[in-house]
Structure formats: C-alpha cells, structure tokens
Enzyme design. Structure first.
Site, short mmCIF file in Angstrom:
data_model
loop_
_atom_site.label_atom_id
_atom_site.label_comp_id
_atom_site.label_asym_id
_atom_site.label_seq_id
_atom_site.Cartn_x
_atom_site.Cartn_y
_atom_site.Cartn_z
N CYS A 67 0.86 -1.18 0.00
CA CYS A 67 0.00 0.00 0.00
C CYS A 67 0.89 1.22 0.00
O CYS A 67 1.57 1.51 1.00
CB CYS A 67 -0.92 -0.01 1.22
SG CYS A 67 -2.02 1.43 1.29
N HIS A 153 -2.15 -5.18 -10.55
CA HIS A 153 -2.89 -4.00 -11.03
C HIS A 153 -3.31 -4.17 -12.49
O HIS A 153 -2.55 -4.69 -13.32
CB HIS A 153 -2.02 -2.74 -10.94
CG HIS A 153 -1.83 -2.24 -9.55
ND1 HIS A 153 -2.66 -1.30 -8.98
CD2 HIS A 153 -0.91 -2.57 -8.61
CE1 HIS A 153 -2.26 -1.06 -7.75
NE2 HIS A 153 -1.20 -1.82 -7.49
N GLU A 202 -10.05 -0.36 -5.59
CA GLU A 202 -9.06 -1.18 -4.89
C GLU A 202 -9.62 -2.56 -4.53
O GLU A 202 -10.77 -2.70 -4.15
CB GLU A 202 -8.59 -0.48 -3.62
CG GLU A 202 -7.66 0.70 -3.87
CD GLU A 202 -6.88 1.08 -2.64
OE1 GLU A 202 -6.29 0.18 -1.99
OE2 GLU A 202 -6.85 2.28 -2.31
N CYS A 211 -4.73 5.90 -4.32
CA CYS A 211 -4.08 4.60 -4.24
C CYS A 211 -2.64 4.78 -4.70
O CYS A 211 -2.40 5.05 -5.89
CB CYS A 211 -4.80 3.56 -5.10
SG CYS A 211 -3.99 1.94 -5.10
N GLY A 214 -1.44 2.11 -7.08
CA GLY A 214 -2.19 2.33 -8.33
C GLY A 214 -1.60 3.45 -9.15
O GLY A 214 -1.54 3.38 -10.39
#
Length: 268
Positions: A67, A153, A202, A211, A214
């Site tokens: 994260c 992702h 997410e 994110c 991301g």
C-alpha cells in the site's frame, strides 16, 4: 491517518501485540459502527535489515501485499510513536524492503520497487507478455495494461475520468478469472506527457480517494507505452502524487503527503 484521502487505522504492535482477527478488522472497518478505513496497518518490529515491518489488511479483513499511501503514513507513524528517529529508514512489507524518506515539508518519499510486467509475476493469465491485453468482461472487450507493484494491477485507459466505468467494470475486473489473486483496477486518463488523471477501484475495498501503488502502476504502464515521461504527476480524487520511474530494472519512487488525523481506543 490519511494520505490524499486514502485513510488508515494504524496499530502500534511493536511490543508484540496480536494482529486483530478478520472479524475484528471488519468491525473496526465499519464506518457506522466502528472507525472506518480503507486499510488497517500494523506497525511491527523490523528485521536485521529494516527499522520496522508492516502488515496490511483490507476493509473486508483480507490481507494486502502493498500500500503506497499506507507506507508513507506508516513512516510518519513510526517516527511520531518514537520507534524511529532517522529521516530515512527501511520498512519490511510482505516480500520486500521499502526505503522511505520523511521530509520536513510533510511529504514522504518511498521506493516502491521495480514494476513487474511478466504475466506470471503479476499474476495474470496470458499466453505471452504484451503491452495491452483485451479482456472479455461479460461479452464486453476491455483493453488494459497489467503490472505488479508488489500487488496486481489492471490499468484501463479512458477518455473521460468523470465518465469512467469505475462502478460497473471495477468489481468485475477486480475478481476476473484472469487475475487469480484479484486485482486493483485503475482507470487512467493520460492528460499529457507529464500528467495522468486516475481513479482506482481497490481490491477488497472498492473505489478510494487515492491509491499509491495504483499511481505507480499507471505511470509504469503509461511510460512503457510511450505515453509518459520518466517523471509524472498523478492526479487522484484526494490529491496528487509525484511518481518517478527511469525504466528497466530501476525502482519506482513515489512522493506525497501523509497526515495524522487523530488517535484513540476502540473495544471490539
């Protein structure tokens, strides 16, 4: 704590406190009956090569590998709790060491590692590595890029961020059969050679205001396609991140704010 509106419950587990159970995590995550968060993060003792470690859990109680916004908040949290004094130190997370730098301006930089595009490394089911993949989503063909930033992702290019099908395609791509460990799904508008607008659905959470991984994934995919420079500004719903990747086997560096909101106690 929060980073660009991506919010976290941070737990100080440096003295060996147990990690909450899945049921307890879901109770804390309830924004009506608990505290509410995008991820719960436990600060834990480090290894010989790191100052501290972290474990990350989604609002549904499932474990998360990485994260980006969370590791920036954890860096500030570790300092504020008095566990780390140096401005730069290592954090062990999942399967890697993340180097973080806490600035005097409220921003934190993090080395997010080398992006992995090989399908098996993501993991993503594909016969061969490609720049773009066409994925059948209930009869609709969706073009996306796939990459791992320590977690899987999908990056879907869109013309309009406002009209991006986040609610419709986000859940379907997150749990698509071609992503055996599910995926974080980014909808990216490549605004210029130095800027990208992004919304992210997410894994295990839903759409969030920001994110970090991301943002790194969107820049890595965009740069691989020749759409972005080595350094780009990523505009998310909660604010902007500065992402730098020099390509190849070099790591992605992410810089952005981390904010302490409040502290307290909860019974679960």
């Amino acid at each position: 704590m929060q980073g660009l509106g991506n919010d976290f419950v941070m737990l100080d587990c440096m003295s060996g406190q147990p990690v909450p159970s899945e049921q307890q995590i879901r109770a804390i995550a309830d924004r009506k009956l608990g505290v509410g968060f995008d991820q719960l993060i436990c600060l834990q003792p480090g290894r010989p090569d790191t100052a501290v470690s972290m474990s990350i859990y989604n609002a549904d109680g499932s474990a998360a590998e990485q994260c980006g916004n969370g590791v920036r908040c954890l860096a500030l949290f570790a300092q504020r709790m008095g566990h780390v004094a140096a401005p730069e130190f290592g954090v062990f997370s999942s399967d890697r060491v993340i180097q973080v730098r806490v600035g005097d301006d409220g921003n934190v930089s993090a080395n997010m590692g080398v992006p992995l595009f090989e399908p098996d490394a993501i993991p993503f089911q594909a016969e061969a590595l490609r720049d773009w993949y066409d994925v059948d989503v209930g009869g609709e063909m969706v073009r996306l890029g796939a990459v791992s930033m320590g977690n899987p992702h999908a990056v879907v290019p869109v013309q309009s961020l406002l009209e991006a099908p986040v609610d419709r395609l986000g859940p379907k791509l997150e749990s698509h059969i071609r992503f055996p460990q599910r995926a974080n799904v980014g909808f990216a508008r490549f605004a210029s050679y130095n800027e990208v607008d992004l919304r992210v659905f997410e894994r295990g959470v839903g759409e969030t205001r920001a994110c970090g991984t991301g943002a790194c994934a969107a820049v890595a995919v965009g740069q691989r396609q020749g759409l972005l420079a080595n350094r780009a500004k990523v505009n998310l719903l909660g604010g902007s991140l500065d992402i730098e990747w020099k390509g190849g086997q070099t790591p992605v560096w992410m810089t952005g704010p981390a904010t302490w909101v409040y502290e307290g106690k909860i019974e679960v």
